[in-house]
Design an enzyme around this catalytic site. Structure first.
Site, PDB file in Angstrom:
ATOM      1  N   LYS B  59       0.832  -1.210   0.000  1.00  5.30           N
ATOM      2  CA  LYS B  59       0.000   0.000   0.000  1.00  5.30           C
ATOM      3  C   LYS B  59       0.865   1.257   0.000  1.00  5.30           C
ATOM      4  O   LYS B  59       0.623   2.197  -0.771  1.00  5.30           O
ATOM      5  CB  LYS B  59      -0.859  -0.041   1.270  1.00  5.30           C
ATOM      6  N   THR B  61       4.000   1.522  -0.892  1.00  6.84           N
ATOM      7  CA  THR B  61       4.729   1.559  -2.157  1.00  6.84           C
ATOM      8  C   THR B  61       3.834   2.107  -3.273  1.00  6.84           C
ATOM      9  O   THR B  61       4.258   2.932  -4.086  1.00  6.84           O
ATOM     10  CB  THR B  61       5.221   0.133  -2.489  1.00  6.84           C
ATOM     11  N   ARG B  82       2.298   8.147   6.980  1.00  8.37           N
ATOM     12  CA  ARG B  82       2.548   8.025   8.416  1.00  8.37           C
ATOM     13  C   ARG B  82       4.035   7.856   8.706  1.00  8.37           C
ATOM     14  O   ARG B  82       4.783   7.385   7.860  1.00  8.37           O
ATOM     15  CB  ARG B  82       1.792   6.803   8.958  1.00  8.37           C
ATOM     16  N   LYS B  93       9.206  -6.491  10.763  1.00 11.76           N
ATOM     17  CA  LYS B  93       8.605  -5.913   9.577  1.00 11.76           C
ATOM     18  C   LYS B  93       9.582  -5.108   8.739  1.00 11.76           C
ATOM     19  O   LYS B  93       9.362  -4.878   7.558  1.00 11.76           O
ATOM     20  CB  LYS B  93       7.458  -5.001  10.025  1.00 11.76           C
ATOM     21  N   ALA B 261      -3.594   1.437  13.650  1.00  8.14           N
ATOM     22  CA  ALA B 261      -4.847   1.408  12.892  1.00  8.14           C
ATOM     23  C   ALA B 261      -5.903   0.532  13.559  1.00  8.14           C
ATOM     24  O   ALA B 261      -6.967   0.296  13.001  1.00  8.14           O
ATOM     25  CB  ALA B 261      -4.580   0.928  11.475  1.00  8.14           C
ATOM     26  N   PHE B 289      -3.706  -0.821   7.488  1.00 11.12           N
ATOM     27  CA  PHE B 289      -4.421  -2.091   7.333  1.00 11.12           C
ATOM     28  C   PHE B 289      -5.320  -2.087   6.090  1.00 11.12           C
ATOM     29  O   PHE B 289      -5.151  -1.267   5.203  1.00 11.12           O
ATOM     30  CB  PHE B 289      -5.238  -2.414   8.595  1.00 11.12           C
ATOM     31  N   PHE B 369       3.310  -8.607  -9.234  1.00  7.76           N
ATOM     32  CA  PHE B 369       4.431  -9.471  -8.818  1.00  7.76           C
ATOM     33  C   PHE B 369       4.854 -10.270 -10.041  1.00  7.76           C
ATOM     34  O   PHE B 369       4.008 -10.574 -10.898  1.00  7.76           O
ATOM     35  CB  PHE B 369       3.984 -10.422  -7.696  1.00  7.76           C
ATOM     36  N   TRP B 397       6.817  -0.773  -7.788  1.00  7.20           N
ATOM     37  CA  TRP B 397       7.943  -1.318  -7.027  1.00  7.20           C
ATOM     38  C   TRP B 397       9.136  -1.485  -7.963  1.00  7.20           C
ATOM     39  O   TRP B 397      10.225  -0.999  -7.678  1.00  7.20           O
ATOM     40  CB  TRP B 397       7.542  -2.659  -6.396  1.00  7.20           C
TER      41      TRP B 397
END
Lengths: 544, 544
Positions: B59, B61, B82, B93, B261, B289, B369, B397
């Site tokens: 999200k 990215t 954020r 993460k 979130a 999220f 992907f 990406w």
């Protein structure tokens, strides 16, 4: 305030060396020191003090005022100071940025978050803690003994409820329960490491050496064993860069690092002092608490580790503190009383003698209060001469640099006419008891040193390791030369008791506790936080 | 990277409005918004996502890549994101700065301490805690019930051992023992307050309203009762100023605030979004999220409180996450399987329907992907059209803005041809149960809502106060539309259980918990901290 680059271009710092934090604060890049490192150092003057009243005697104010006065006399001078902790700022003490017309600015920023160094240290400290408890939770391959984790969590606040806590409650998913204790961040060994390291490489090496506790086979476990050193160093990459600000008279002020002066060494960073020495004719710096703690550690720990040669020491006294040391109650310190000053002068004389043991010339700065009488001042002036110390009255609080001209003149004369033959008090190769004895007898004036059994055993163990060679960092009350805060003046014939000894292997010293040392202060009944406020336009009220 | 002032001069920000933090970060002064406030707003695009796999669906990215692509098409666009928390960064993460050629920079700085906002929030949070325990210790004039202190201490770390602790042990000098719990700083109500406040005045008002617990007479005690609001506001004076950085393609990136979130609303600050809207044609922002949590709160909390009118929503999906929602195991998500995509598409369709309930046009961005097959992509494209959503393949990406041109074109067409008639899902004057029911039935798809007795009682009490008017902030699992993480796809006919309700009076919402919500994460067996390192030249390794 001048834009920060204007303050520093006068002493040859180009904007390209600076990382700006707003208009009035900057960090300085390592490239500057690299460029300057073959330049000869300027002179280094330490400002220290006699045993204080609980209100403090204006050491920071004198340090700032002296540097301002030296600039007025045409010298390039900077101050090198410690960063204030948020704890006392929210508690009882207010800020630590000097006072009156001898202050460093922007005061609010320096007192609150500054450039984030202390927050970075809090993080690095607590990341290590989280890794310790996680290691235990995830199988405890290193067999860490949960009863012997010596590494403590930290917060940069005064918070007595965190002195003794139990963490890891709540069952299997939430870790193993164990006793824990938070200390104020400035008491963290990481603060001492940041202040004593040479560079990023040395920082990482020292972080790796931190002893976090012992395993069930009685083996020391280090931060490196837990692979925590890299992440901690990454978190501290900016925190080890000295901060540049200015005084009210636009004198350069390098403010960097702020370790406690009891369980740590109480001086600003070696990196900041080294840089200031390259930039200026005269760097004026200070050390925490009175000279028995602050100057001793400045000389025997900081100067030893950094290879610094201080050229003079300024010993701050007040008529009030002399009377206090002469036995006068706190409420009556404003009443002129030469006899009480005479009685208390023994404290000042002892500190002069102590400083002379380091072969450093001494200038006494009497920090003036309106309640001081002429007779009291004259008496002190004469007695200082007899003790072999130069004397100057300092009015830097009320008048800024102008009020420090007499002091600056005396300091300049001293630097020009007297040679420092600085030498630490003891050699590295004494064993730990011998080092403790040297400081306690020669500096404090003790006759005898007792050791609690636990302390004696730990010292015996440490003497068999390479840590035997480390200097000692003694923690005791700041209010007396002895380990008993009620023994004012110049106590003699007393016994001190070593309660505990513990290695700060990363910092590179052995902490020796004489008495219970508080590493997490509490808030008073009316905390300063209750009066601190901010208006709609961002003006902060109640910080001082 | 360009010097930060060069990035922002293109959209009319003068250096005089900026407070620099090094060369590539700045905070922006309130004076800029004051100058611009009568200018019309640009367009606002929300980027949200379907229910994700545990690895996340890109999200952030996509948000960054879309904005870069809009700039390539000649639009003035900025991202509003954020701030990352240190906890996940040291944990499992990694950072939260996007990925591949769609990242915000300087990545290391943004992920580690950035401009200190989160540290300031940690401090403000814990100053309040220290004042609470000090108040109790110093006589407890407000009769705070130590069993009912709801305010928790905070650290910005993953540290499970701090979830359940006992503080105040050690006897009379060290406070009253009580149960305590640390949460990660981004879960602190203060983070939500910083993100929802209008200005310094509103900040202080909200801080004062924080409920810290109850006294022995069952009365709420607030931060203002403890006179803590002024000091907390002073500590946050810089933290409420939006931060300016850039993307890898020198697109402006305003990164400010990072609330959880679940128990908070999961969006960057209102102040940052408002500012970006004044500066740009198109502001691209995101919410934490999946859309059931993030978009719902963005619309019903942030947009409601700020009076914002979003113009479009981009819904990020991946072939992998659709297969995951179609029941495929995590290890097999790379195997082409149109049937599984068809099964999982129900999740995407539900989120499209949900977003349409807010009368906002929807563009689905399929984050590409290499393992995606043509058949899978074609299927999704066709089904999106049937569901009334525009579709675009996004390769940001791998290709940065270039890979987002299709998405940017579709977003521009949407903004030009479709009108947003944005409206929150429910009105303020419904009671709390009615609000909960509206979200749970209309957004999650629940049939029935159960209330635990304690939650029912608290809601009944809150309904009798002015807090009845507040929006609800529902905390539940992010992995399912329901409150059960194992119910993938589009669950129907399920019952949700409200376990707890608690007022965040300062933030201005009622937190409603469906299930146990973790507000202090733990570290994994191999924490990221073990591989994070820094070399002698200050290059950080292992952050991503």
């Amino acid at each position: 305030m001048l834009p920060i680059e204007q303050v520093y271009e006068k002493i040859g710092v180009k904007a390209e060396h600076m990382e700006f934090y707003g208009r009035y604060k900057a960090k300085v890049d390592d490239s500057l020191y690299e460029e300057l490192k073959n330049k000869p150092d300027g002179k280094l003057v330490l400002v220290t003090a006699i045993n204080p009243t609980p209100a403090g005697e204006g050491k920071t104010t004198t340090t700032i005022g002296l540097s301002q006065a030296l600039n007025k006399l045409g010298k390039k001078s900077a101050v090198a100071l410690r960063e204030p902790s948020l704890g006392p700022c929210m508690g009882v003490k207010g800020g630590a940025t000097g006072g009156g017309y001898s202050q460093v600015v922007p005061m609010e920023d320096i007192n609150l978050h500054f450039t984030g160094d202390i927050h970075a240290i809090t993080c690095a400290n607590n990341v290590l803690s989280s890794i310790i408890d996680n290691h235990i939770q995830q199988g405890n391959a290193l067999k860490i003994d949960t009863r012997r984790v010596t590494w403590k969590r930290a917060l940069d606040l005064n918070d007595r409820a965190l002195r003794n806590v139990i963490v890891g409650l709540g069952g299997k998913q939430n870790g193993f329960a164990r006793e824990e204790s938070f200390q104020i961040t400035v008491a963290s060994e990481i603060m001492a490491i940041v202040c004593l390291c040479d560079d990023l490489k040395d920082l990482k090496k020292r972080l790796g050496r931190i002893i976090i506790g012992y395993n069930t086979e009685n083996k020391q476990i280090t931060a490196k064993d837990l692979k925590a050193d890299g992440a901690m160093a990454a978190l501290l990459k900016d925190a080890i860069k000295p901060n540049l600000v200015q005084t009210l008279e636009n004198t350069p002020a390098v403010i960097h690092g702020g370790p406690f002066a009891n369980i740590a060494h109480g001086c600003n960073s070696i990196r900041a002092t080294r840089l200031a020495l390259k930039l200026c004719d005269i760097t004026v710096t200070e050390a925490g608490f009175g000279a028995d703690l602050g100057a001793e550690k400045f000389f025997d720990i900081k100067c030893r580790i950094a290879g610094l040669k201080p050229d003079a020491a300024v010993l701050v006294a007040t008529v009030r503190a002399l009377k206090y040391n002469g036995g006068i109650a706190r409420d009556n310190l404003s009443i002129p009383d030469v006899e009480a000053v005479r009685k208390g002068f023994v404290n000042l004389r002892k500190h002069i003698e102590n400083l002379q043991k380091y072969k450093v010339p001494v200038v006494v700065a009497l920090n003036a209060f309106t309640s001081d009488s002429e007779d009291e001042i004259s008496f002190i002036r004469e007695e200082c001469a007899k003790a072999g110390a130069t004397f100057a009255l300092s009015e830097v609080w009320a008048k800024g640099g102008e009020g420090g001209l007499e002091l600056a003149q005396k300091v300049l004369e001293t630097l020009e006419t007297k040679t420092s033959a600085f030498k630490p008090l003891y050699e590295n190769d004494l064993n730990i008891e011998e080092k403790i004895e040297t400081v306690c007898k020669q500096i404090y004036g003790a006759s005898k040193i007792n050791y609690d059994a636990k302390a004696a055993a730990e010292i015996k163990r440490l003497n068999k390791t390479s840590m035997r060679k480390l200097p000692v960092c003694i923690a005791k009350t700041q209010y007396s030369l002895s380990d008993d805060p009620s023994l004012l003046g110049r106590p003699e014939g007393f016994t001190v008791t070593v309660r505990e000894a513990r290695p700060s292997a990363g910092a590179g010293f052995i902490v020796v506790l004489l008495g219970d040392i508080m590493t997490m202060p509490g808030l008073p009944k009316q905390p300063a936080a209750e009066v601190i406020d901010i208006d709609e336009n961002g003006n902060i009220i109640g910080l001082f």
